[in-house]
Design an enzyme around this catalytic site. Structure first.
Site, PDB file in Angstrom:
ATOM      1  N   THR A  44     -35.384  46.560 -57.602  1.00  0.00           N
ATOM      2  CA  THR A  44     -36.026  45.244 -57.716  1.00  0.00           C
ATOM      3  C   THR A  44     -37.457  45.336 -58.233  1.00  0.00           C
ATOM      4  OG1 THR A  44     -36.910  43.459 -56.322  1.00  0.00           O
ATOM      5  CG2 THR A  44     -36.482  45.526 -55.220  1.00  0.00           C
ATOM      6  N   ASP A  45     -37.901  44.262 -58.870  1.00  0.00           N
ATOM      7  CA  ASP A  45     -39.308  44.194 -59.326  1.00  0.00           C
ATOM      8  C   ASP A  45     -40.280  44.198 -58.148  1.00  0.00           C
ATOM      9  OD1 ASP A  45     -38.809  41.596 -58.374  1.00  0.00           O
ATOM     10  OD2 ASP A  45     -39.446  40.579 -60.208  1.00  0.00           O
ATOM     11  N   GLU A  46     -39.743  43.897 -56.937  1.00  0.00           N
ATOM     12  CA  GLU A  46     -40.644  43.775 -55.783  1.00  0.00           C
ATOM     13  C   GLU A  46     -41.298  45.109 -55.424  1.00  0.00           C
ATOM     14  OE1 GLU A  46     -39.384  41.192 -52.675  1.00  0.00           O
ATOM     15  OE2 GLU A  46     -38.043  40.091 -53.997  1.00  0.00           O
ATOM     16  N   PRO A  88     -37.659  23.847 -47.364  1.00  0.00           N
ATOM     17  CA  PRO A  88     -38.904  24.498 -46.924  1.00  0.00           C
ATOM     18  C   PRO A  88     -39.631  25.163 -48.100  1.00  0.00           C
ATOM     19  CG  PRO A  88     -36.933  25.616 -46.015  1.00  0.00           C
ATOM     20  CD  PRO A  88     -36.446  24.575 -46.950  1.00  0.00           C
ATOM     21  N   PRO A 111     -45.848  35.950 -44.303  1.00  0.00           N
ATOM     22  CA  PRO A 111     -46.936  36.943 -44.281  1.00  0.00           C
ATOM     23  C   PRO A 111     -46.845  37.872 -45.493  1.00  0.00           C
ATOM     24  CG  PRO A 111     -45.485  37.181 -42.349  1.00  0.00           C
ATOM     25  CD  PRO A 111     -44.925  36.085 -43.177  1.00  0.00           C
ATOM     26  N   ASN A 133     -42.379  28.119 -57.592  1.00  0.00           N
ATOM     27  CA  ASN A 133     -41.332  27.708 -56.637  1.00  0.00           C
ATOM     28  C   ASN A 133     -41.223  26.183 -56.556  1.00  0.00           C
ATOM     29  OD1 ASN A 133     -40.912  30.381 -56.082  1.00  0.00           O
ATOM     30  ND2 ASN A 133     -42.102  30.382 -54.179  1.00  0.00           N
ATOM     31  N   ASN A 159     -32.707  37.044 -58.972  1.00  0.00           N
ATOM     32  CA  ASN A 159     -31.434  36.523 -59.487  1.00  0.00           C
ATOM     33  C   ASN A 159     -31.106  35.182 -58.848  1.00  0.00           C
ATOM     34  OD1 ASN A 159     -29.211  39.148 -60.390  1.00  0.00           O
ATOM     35  ND2 ASN A 159     -31.386  39.404 -60.075  1.00  0.00           N
ATOM     36  N   ALA A 180     -27.213  46.878 -49.933  1.00  0.00           N
ATOM     37  CA  ALA A 180     -28.551  46.917 -49.333  1.00  0.00           C
ATOM     38  C   ALA A 180     -28.740  45.676 -48.479  1.00  0.00           C
ATOM     39  CB  ALA A 180     -29.621  46.937 -50.431  1.00  0.00           C
ATOM     40  N   TYR A 209     -38.750  45.141 -46.769  1.00  0.00           N
ATOM     41  CA  TYR A 209     -37.658  45.164 -47.763  1.00  0.00           C
ATOM     42  C   TYR A 209     -38.094  45.943 -49.006  1.00  0.00           C
ATOM     43  CZ  TYR A 209     -34.959  43.612 -51.817  1.00  0.00           C
ATOM     44  OH  TYR A 209     -34.237  43.593 -52.979  1.00  0.00           O
ATOM     45  N   TYR A 246     -42.803  27.512 -48.837  1.00  0.00           N
ATOM     46  CA  TYR A 246     -43.798  28.355 -48.171  1.00  0.00           C
ATOM     47  C   TYR A 246     -45.183  28.129 -48.795  1.00  0.00           C
ATOM     48  CZ  TYR A 246     -39.791  31.117 -46.389  1.00  0.00           C
ATOM     49  OH  TYR A 246     -38.631  31.537 -45.784  1.00  0.00           O
ATOM     50  N   LYS A 267     -36.759  49.559 -50.585  1.00  0.00           N
ATOM     51  CA  LYS A 267     -36.213  49.715 -51.942  1.00  0.00           C
ATOM     52  C   LYS A 267     -37.044  50.745 -52.722  1.00  0.00           C
ATOM     53  CE  LYS A 267     -33.195  47.815 -53.578  1.00  0.00           C
ATOM     54  NZ  LYS A 267     -31.724  48.049 -53.554  1.00  0.00           N
TER      55      LYS A 267
HETATM   56  P1  NAD Z   1     -26.609  40.504 -50.857  1.00  0.00           P
HETATM   57  O1  NAD Z   1     -27.347  40.565 -49.572  1.00  0.00           O
HETATM   58  O2  NAD Z   1     -26.019  39.206 -51.313  1.00  0.00           O
HETATM   59  O3  NAD Z   1     -25.419  41.577 -50.865  1.00  0.00           O
HETATM   60  C1  NAD Z   1     -25.573  42.867 -50.344  1.00  0.00           C
HETATM   61  C2  NAD Z   1     -24.169  43.386 -50.002  1.00  0.00           C
HETATM   62  O4  NAD Z   1     -24.299  44.737 -49.528  1.00  0.00           O
HETATM   63  C3  NAD Z   1     -23.470  42.588 -48.888  1.00  0.00           C
HETATM   64  O5  NAD Z   1     -22.131  42.311 -49.256  1.00  0.00           O
HETATM   65  C4  NAD Z   1     -23.523  43.515 -47.677  1.00  0.00           C
HETATM   66  O6  NAD Z   1     -22.412  43.352 -46.795  1.00  0.00           O
HETATM   67  C5  NAD Z   1     -23.507  44.885 -48.359  1.00  0.00           C
HETATM   68  N1  NAD Z   1     -24.127  45.947 -47.544  1.00  0.00           N
HETATM   69  C6  NAD Z   1     -25.366  45.944 -46.995  1.00  0.00           C
HETATM   70  N2  NAD Z   1     -25.561  47.087 -46.324  1.00  0.00           N
HETATM   71  C7  NAD Z   1     -24.429  47.821 -46.449  1.00  0.00           C
HETATM   72  C8  NAD Z   1     -23.999  49.086 -45.965  1.00  0.00           C
HETATM   73  N3  NAD Z   1     -24.797  49.836 -45.178  1.00  0.00           N
HETATM   74  N4  NAD Z   1     -22.780  49.539 -46.298  1.00  0.00           N
HETATM   75  C9  NAD Z   1     -21.939  48.787 -47.058  1.00  0.00           C
HETATM   76  N5  NAD Z   1     -22.276  47.565 -47.529  1.00  0.00           N
HETATM   77  C10 NAD Z   1     -23.509  47.090 -47.225  1.00  0.00           C
HETATM   78  O7  NAD Z   1     -27.648  41.063 -51.933  1.00  0.00           O
HETATM   79  P2  NAD Z   1     -27.720  40.820 -53.504  1.00  0.00           P
HETATM   80  O8  NAD Z   1     -28.686  39.728 -53.756  1.00  0.00           O
HETATM   81  O9  NAD Z   1     -26.360  40.778 -54.073  1.00  0.00           O
HETATM   82  O10 NAD Z   1     -28.453  42.191 -53.933  1.00  0.00           O
HETATM   83  C11 NAD Z   1     -27.693  43.338 -54.324  1.00  0.00           C
HETATM   84  C12 NAD Z   1     -28.654  44.444 -54.720  1.00  0.00           C
HETATM   85  O11 NAD Z   1     -29.495  43.996 -55.784  1.00  0.00           O
HETATM   86  C13 NAD Z   1     -29.577  44.905 -53.598  1.00  0.00           C
HETATM   87  O12 NAD Z   1     -29.704  46.303 -53.690  1.00  0.00           O
HETATM   88  C14 NAD Z   1     -30.909  44.222 -53.927  1.00  0.00           C
HETATM   89  O13 NAD Z   1     -31.994  44.968 -53.446  1.00  0.00           O
HETATM   90  C15 NAD Z   1     -30.859  44.203 -55.447  1.00  0.00           C
HETATM   91  N6  NAD Z   1     -31.631  43.138 -56.098  1.00  0.00           N
HETATM   92  C16 NAD Z   1     -31.446  41.836 -55.710  1.00  0.00           C
HETATM   93  C17 NAD Z   1     -32.152  40.835 -56.379  1.00  0.00           C
HETATM   94  C18 NAD Z   1     -31.965  39.376 -56.025  1.00  0.00           C
HETATM   95  O14 NAD Z   1     -32.713  38.524 -56.534  1.00  0.00           O
HETATM   96  N7  NAD Z   1     -30.990  39.006 -55.203  1.00  0.00           N
HETATM   97  C19 NAD Z   1     -33.060  41.165 -57.409  1.00  0.00           C
HETATM   98  C20 NAD Z   1     -33.196  42.512 -57.775  1.00  0.00           C
HETATM   99  C21 NAD Z   1     -32.473  43.494 -57.114  1.00  0.00           C
HETATM  100  P1  TYD Z   2     -36.404  34.482 -51.893  1.00  0.00           P
HETATM  101  O1  TYD Z   2     -35.227  33.772 -52.469  1.00  0.00           O
HETATM  102  O2  TYD Z   2     -36.421  34.808 -50.435  1.00  0.00           O
HETATM  103  O3  TYD Z   2     -36.626  35.789 -52.775  1.00  0.00           O
HETATM  104  P2  TYD Z   2     -37.875  36.849 -52.756  1.00  0.00           P
HETATM  105  O4  TYD Z   2     -38.682  36.644 -51.556  1.00  0.00           O
HETATM  106  O5  TYD Z   2     -37.129  38.146 -52.718  1.00  0.00           O
HETATM  107  O6  TYD Z   2     -38.611  36.614 -54.039  1.00  0.00           O
HETATM  108  O7  TYD Z   2     -37.705  33.618 -52.192  1.00  0.00           O
HETATM  109  C1  TYD Z   2     -38.067  33.245 -53.511  1.00  0.00           C
HETATM  110  C2  TYD Z   2     -39.409  32.553 -53.445  1.00  0.00           C
HETATM  111  O8  TYD Z   2     -39.252  31.326 -52.718  1.00  0.00           O
HETATM  112  C3  TYD Z   2     -40.450  33.344 -52.696  1.00  0.00           C
HETATM  113  O9  TYD Z   2     -41.721  33.106 -53.305  1.00  0.00           O
HETATM  114  C4  TYD Z   2     -40.422  32.753 -51.292  1.00  0.00           C
HETATM  115  C5  TYD Z   2     -40.086  31.314 -51.545  1.00  0.00           C
HETATM  116  N1  TYD Z   2     -39.307  30.615 -50.492  1.00  0.00           N
HETATM  117  C6  TYD Z   2     -39.705  29.352 -50.044  1.00  0.00           C
HETATM  118  O10 TYD Z   2     -40.731  28.794 -50.507  1.00  0.00           O
HETATM  119  N2  TYD Z   2     -38.941  28.749 -49.094  1.00  0.00           N
HETATM  120  C7  TYD Z   2     -37.829  29.315 -48.557  1.00  0.00           C
HETATM  121  O11 TYD Z   2     -37.177  28.708 -47.663  1.00  0.00           O
HETATM  122  C8  TYD Z   2     -37.430  30.610 -49.035  1.00  0.00           C
HETATM  123  C9  TYD Z   2     -36.200  31.289 -48.473  1.00  0.00           C
HETATM  124  C10 TYD Z   2     -38.196  31.218 -49.994  1.00  0.00           C
END
Ligand code: NAD
Ligand code: TYD
Length: 343
Positions: A130-132, A211, A280, A255, A186, A88, A156, A213, A160
């Site tokens: 995601t919880d989002e 940074p 935003p 944060n 995560n 994703a 985003y 926010y 999802k």
């Molecule tokens: P990431 O951006 O690090 O990794 C996503 C991977 O998917 C990348 O390697 C990218 O190349 C690949 N990808 C994207 N679009 C693709 C496509 N069309 N075809 C093939 N590969 C593709 O993201 P992540 O943080 O590892 O998140 C993985 C999943 O977990 C996502 O679905 C995200 O919504 C979900 N998620 C993430 C978090 C978080 O905090 N990171 C929390 C809850 C759920």
């Molecule tokens: P992020 O890691 O982008 O995850 P998500 O928006 O999916 O929760 O951001 C985590 C929190 O940190 C979110 O409240 C936004 C904030 N944030 C900052 O304050 N500064 C930054 O540079 C970034 C990337 C995020």
């Protein structure tokens, strides 16, 4: 469902959580043939899998999940019994700048994958969400439950939520054996340094501003990535298809508290904190009720945010060449240049 996984296809396995999941399964459970499909977009990094790519246990296919013909070839060859769907676009700020890649990968890509899973009679498809999708909680509001309505606030989370609904529609319409997991934020090794925690760590190491926010008092429920990976494994092997499961971290600092802890761990001054214009529609707070996961899979171990952050900071200190290659863009060709003779 008590299920013996033998052949697993992992989408998005070169990204942050997917690569940790592949490592977790191969290191802890072994005896599973895994194939990773990843288009190697900007967040995909083959170096994340370098410890496993030379072994027979892991295959890799550079492929966009929206490429139906290419994906069909992989299904024909691999005949997976299980599919874990991480692929994703994952960064909220990028979705605010340009939503289309989110619609393509997250919604269309999921629908294409669902049809292939049906045609090839996959026994279990786990859709990683995601919880989002629940949207922001107001102060004092109870933690989100799997039965709560969805209220995404940015492109985003809207993409999802759409993909969750698509998966659940296949469950209802086609009796399709899918599970949907909704996890909190995560953090851990191999996270792309555009996300808050690795950005804060790497900027602090470089003595660059972090940074923040708005007022920095937003709350996320942080989970160490390997805890998320273990919960996914437990749900594949012991969860019920057709169900949604929340996966929480049970750690909810603001944060600014996270950023301060990172600065303390690195011995850097608070003057590096730089409050900037808020995102935003910035969701103020998330929190998940994951009693269902704990009751059905006995999953309870979770690393505290203090311990997980120490481990993560130490990893980024030790693996400076990894994140410097990512920040410079060199990572997009580095692995091929180092390991071209793999196949
Ligand atoms: P990431 O951006 O690090 O990794 C996503 C991977 O998917 C990348 O390697 C990218 O190349 C690949 N990808 C994207 N679009 C693709 C496509 N069309 N075809 C093939 N590969 C593709 O993201 P992540 O943080 O590892 O998140 C993985 C999943 O977990 C996502 O679905 C995200 O919504 C979900 N998620 C993430 C978090 C978080 O905090 N990171 C929390 C809850 C759920
Ligand atoms: P992020 O890691 O982008 O995850 P998500 O928006 O999916 O929760 O951001 C985590 C929190 O940190 C979110 O409240 C936004 C904030 N944030 C900052 O304050 N500064 C930054 O540079 C970034 C990337 C995020």
């Amino acid at each position: 469902m008590t299920f013996k996984v033998q052949r697993m296809l992992v989408t998005g396995g070169a990204g942050f959580i997917g690569s940790n999941f592949i490592a977790h399964v191969l290191e802890k459970y072994g005896a599973v043939r895994m194939v990773c499909v990843d288009k190697l977009g900007y967040a995909g990094n083959l170096e994340n899998l370098s410890g496993f790519l030379k072994s027979e246990a892991l295959g890799f296919e550079k492929l966009d999940i929206c490429n139906e013909a290419g994906m069909r070839t992989v299904f024909e060859r691999e005949r997976p019994d299980t599919v874990v769907h991480f692929a994703a676009e994952s960064h909220v700020d990028r979705s605010i700048m340009s939503a289309r890649p989110f619609v393509e990968s997250n919604i269309l890509g999921t629908q294409i994958l669902l049809d292939l899973c049906r045609q090839f009679q996959v026994q279990c498809m786990l859709h990683v969400s995601t919880d989002e999708v629940y949207g922001a909680l107001s102060p004092g509001q109870a933690a989100s439950l799997e039965t709560d309505s969805l209220d995404p606030t940015n492109p985003y989370s809207a993409s999802k939520a759409s993909s969750d609904l698509m998966v659940l529609s296949y469950v209802k319409t086609h009796d399709f054996p899918a599970l949907v997991t909704r996890c909190s934020n995560n953090y851990g090794p191999y996270q792309f340094p555009e996300k808050f925690i690795p950005l804060a760590i790497t900027n602090a190491i470089e003595d660059k501003p972090i940074p923040i926010y708005g007022d920095g008092l937003q709350v996320r429920d942080w989970i160490f990535v390997r805890d998320h990976c273990e919960a996914i494994w437990r749900l594949i092997t012991h969860g019920k298809t057709g169900e949604i499961y929340n996966i929480g971290g049970h750690n909810q600092p603001t944060n600014i508290e996270i950023a301060r802890q990172i600065l303390t761990m690195l011995g850097k001054p608070e003057s590096l904190l730089e409050h900037i214009k808020d995102r935003p529609a910035h969701d103020r707070r998330y929190n998940l009720d994951d009693a269902k996961l704990m009751a059905e899979t006995a999953f309870k171990e979770r690393v505290s945010v203090a311990e997980g952050l120490r481990h993560t900071v130490a990893w980024y200190v030790k693996n400076e060449p990894w994140w410097r290659r990512v920040k410079s863009g060199e990572y997009q060709t580095y692995y091929e240049r180092q390991y071209v003779s793999r196949k």
